[in-house]
Design an enzyme around this catalytic site. Structure first.
Site, PDB file in Angstrom:
ATOM      1  N   GLY A 197     -11.055   7.648   6.473  1.00 33.35           N
ATOM      2  CA  GLY A 197     -12.173   8.535   6.760  1.00 33.35           C
ATOM      3  C   GLY A 197     -13.436   7.850   7.242  1.00 33.35           C
ATOM      4  N   LYS A 216       0.859  -1.179   0.000  1.00 29.37           N
ATOM      5  CA  LYS A 216       0.000   0.000   0.000  1.00 29.37           C
ATOM      6  C   LYS A 216       0.896   1.229   0.000  1.00 29.37           C
ATOM      7  CE  LYS A 216      -2.877   2.918   2.829  1.00 29.37           C
ATOM      8  NZ  LYS A 216      -3.658   3.095   4.068  1.00 29.37           N
ATOM      9  N   ASN A 239      -9.043   1.547   9.663  1.00 29.56           N
ATOM     10  CA  ASN A 239      -8.306   1.206  10.880  1.00 29.56           C
ATOM     11  C   ASN A 239      -8.960   1.870  12.094  1.00 29.56           C
ATOM     12  OD1 ASN A 239      -4.746   0.904  11.633  1.00 29.56           O
ATOM     13  ND2 ASN A 239      -6.441   0.841  13.032  1.00 29.56           N
ATOM     14  N   SER A 240      -8.941   3.213  12.116  1.00 30.97           N
ATOM     15  CA  SER A 240      -9.433   3.939  13.294  1.00 30.97           C
ATOM     16  C   SER A 240     -10.894   3.634  13.609  1.00 30.97           C
ATOM     17  CB  SER A 240      -9.292   5.441  13.092  1.00 30.97           C
ATOM     18  OG  SER A 240      -7.982   5.765  12.737  1.00 30.97           O
ATOM     19  N   GLY A 290      -8.203   9.065   9.810  1.00 30.41           N
ATOM     20  CA  GLY A 290      -8.474   9.128  11.245  1.00 30.41           C
ATOM     21  C   GLY A 290      -9.553  10.116  11.654  1.00 30.41           C
TER      22      GLY A 290
END
Lengths: 268, 66
Positions: free
Chosen positions: A197, A109, A218-219, A170
Site C-alpha cells: 500500500g 513471506k 514493491n510497486s 499495489g
C-alpha cells in the site's frame, strides 16, 4: 553495513535470529528489466529482497536471464513470497519449493490472498498455512490484514514477523488505518512491518515514525516514473522516519507557541 | 508413458529420471526446484528418482515479485 549504524540510539533489528541494518525491504516485481531491478535494489539499500516462485518456461527461452543472477543470494537475504496463492495448501507447497530452490533457506513471506480484485489477505487460510509452516521449521514473515486480533494470533502461532497491509497491494494509498496499526504495534512482541500500500516516501516515513520495525514495498518503487530515484527517496524516508521515532516527537498543542522569546521585542 | 509437466501433458518412450528430464529440457545446472505429485524431490535425489506414468511434475524457478 550502511551508515544506519551511526545513528545514536538505533540498533540493528532482528527477525528469526538474523540481524539487519536496513529497515527497507523491497520486492523485485514490475521492473522494466533485470538491470533496472538490480539498480533500484542497490539504491534502496535493502538487505532483504522478495521474489516469487513460478513454473519454469519449457522449450523456448531456456537461456533467459535468471532473477537470482541479478539479485544474488550471496549478497541479499532472499525472501520467497507466496503471492498468487489463494489456499493454505498452495502457499505451503510454494514455500517448500522455495526452500528447495534456495538450498534449505527457511525464511519465507507468507501471503494467502482472498480474491483478485482486492488481493486482500484471506486470514483463515493464512492462519492455517502459518501453523503448518511453523511446524515444518519455516521462519514465517506473514502478510495480514490490519486486524489486531489476527496479528496477535499469528504471533502466538509462532510467526517471526507480522506484516499488516497499509492499504491494498499495489494501490499506493499509504496507511489507511493508522489507528489499527498503532494497536498492533502496541501489542506485538515480534517485529511489525507494513507490507503493501505504500505510495510515496512520506507513507514509508509515517510507518517508521509510528514504530514499525520496517516497511516492505514493491510497486511504490517499481511503478515510479524513475524507480532508482524513488528507491533512494525510500531509503531516506525509512531512515528519517526511524530517527524521528527514536527522537520522540514533540507533543501536539491546540494553540500556537512562539519559538522566539517574547522579551526584548523592539515594539514595546 | 505420459506425465503432466507444469500442467501440460508430455509423452516419453521410456521412464526418465528427473535428471534425465531436466537434461532433455536444457535446464541442467539452472536454479530450479522440482515437485512430483505435490512432494518436493530434493536435488540430491534427481539422479535416482524415476518418473512413472501419470506423474504430475512441477519445475519452478525464481522470478520478480513482491
Amino acid at each position: 553495513m550502511s551508515e544506519r549504524m551511526d545513528i545514536p540510539g538505533d540498533q540493528p533489528w532482528h527477525v528469526a535470529g538474523r540481524e539487519f541494518a536496513s529497515r527497507l525491504l523491497v520486492g523485485t516485481g514490475k521492473y522494466k528489466d533485470l538491470d533496472e531491478t538490480a539498480a533500484a535494489i542497490e539504491a534502496s539499500g535493502a538487505e532483504i529482497v522478495t521474489f516469487a516462485v513460478r513454473r519454469t518456461n519449457l522449450g523456448q527461452n531456456a537461456d533467459e536471464p535468471n532473477l537470482l543472477d541479478a539479485v544474488s543470494p550471496e549478497r541479499y537475504t532472499l525472501l520467497p513470497n507466496t503471492a498468487g496463492c489463494y489456499t493454505a495448501k498452495d502457499a505451503v507447497r510454494t514455500c517448500k519449493l522455495a526452500r528447495e530452490l534456495l538450498d534449505g533457506h527457511n525464511l519465507v513471506k507468507l501471503e494467502v490472498l482472498g480474491d483478485d480484485n482486492t488481493l486482500y489477505p484471506n486470514v483463515v487460510e493464512t492462519l492455517k498455512a502459518a501453523e503448518e509452516l511453523v511446524r515444518d521449521g519455516f521462519d514465517v514473515m506473514v502478510y495480514t490484514s490490519d486486524d489486531p486480533i489476527v496479528a496477535k494470533e499469528l504471533e502466538k502461532i509462532g510467526c517471526s514477523a507480522v506484516m499488516p497491509l497499509g492499504s491494498l497491494i499495489g494501490s499506493g494509498h499509504g496507511l489507511l488505518n493508522p489507528a489499527s496499526l498503532a494497536i498492533i504495534l502496541e501489542n506485538a512482541n515480534v517485529p511489525v512491518l507494513v507490507d503493501a500500500g505504500i505510495g510515496t516516501a512520506s507513507d514509508a516515513a509515517l510507518a517508521m515514525e509510528m514504530g514499525c520495525a520496517g516497511v516492505l514495498m514493491n510497486s511504490a518503487i517499481a511503478h515510479a516514473r524513475q524507480p532508482v530515484l524513488m528507491a533512494r527517496a525510500m531509503r531516506k524516508a525509512i531512515e528519517a522516519g526511524r530517527e524521528a521515532f527514536l527522537a520522540e516527537r514533540m507533543p501536539r498543542r491546540q494553540r500556537a507557541e512562539a519559538s522566539s522569546p517574547m522579551a526584548g521585542r523592539i515594539n514595546r | 508413458m505420459q506425465i503432466q509437466l507444469n500442467g501440460d501433458p508430455r509423452a516419453f518412450e521410456a521412464e526418465p529420471t528427473i535428471s534425465e528430464l531436466i537434461a532433455s529440457l536444457g535446464l541442467t545446472g539452472r536454479r530450479i526446484a522440482v515437485e512430483v505429485n505435490e512432494e518436493i524431490v530434493p536435488r540430491s535425489q534427481h539422479d535416482e528418482t524415476r518418473l512413472a506414468d501419470g506423474d504430475r511434475v512441477e519445475i519452478v524457478h525464481a522470478i520478480g515479485g513482491g
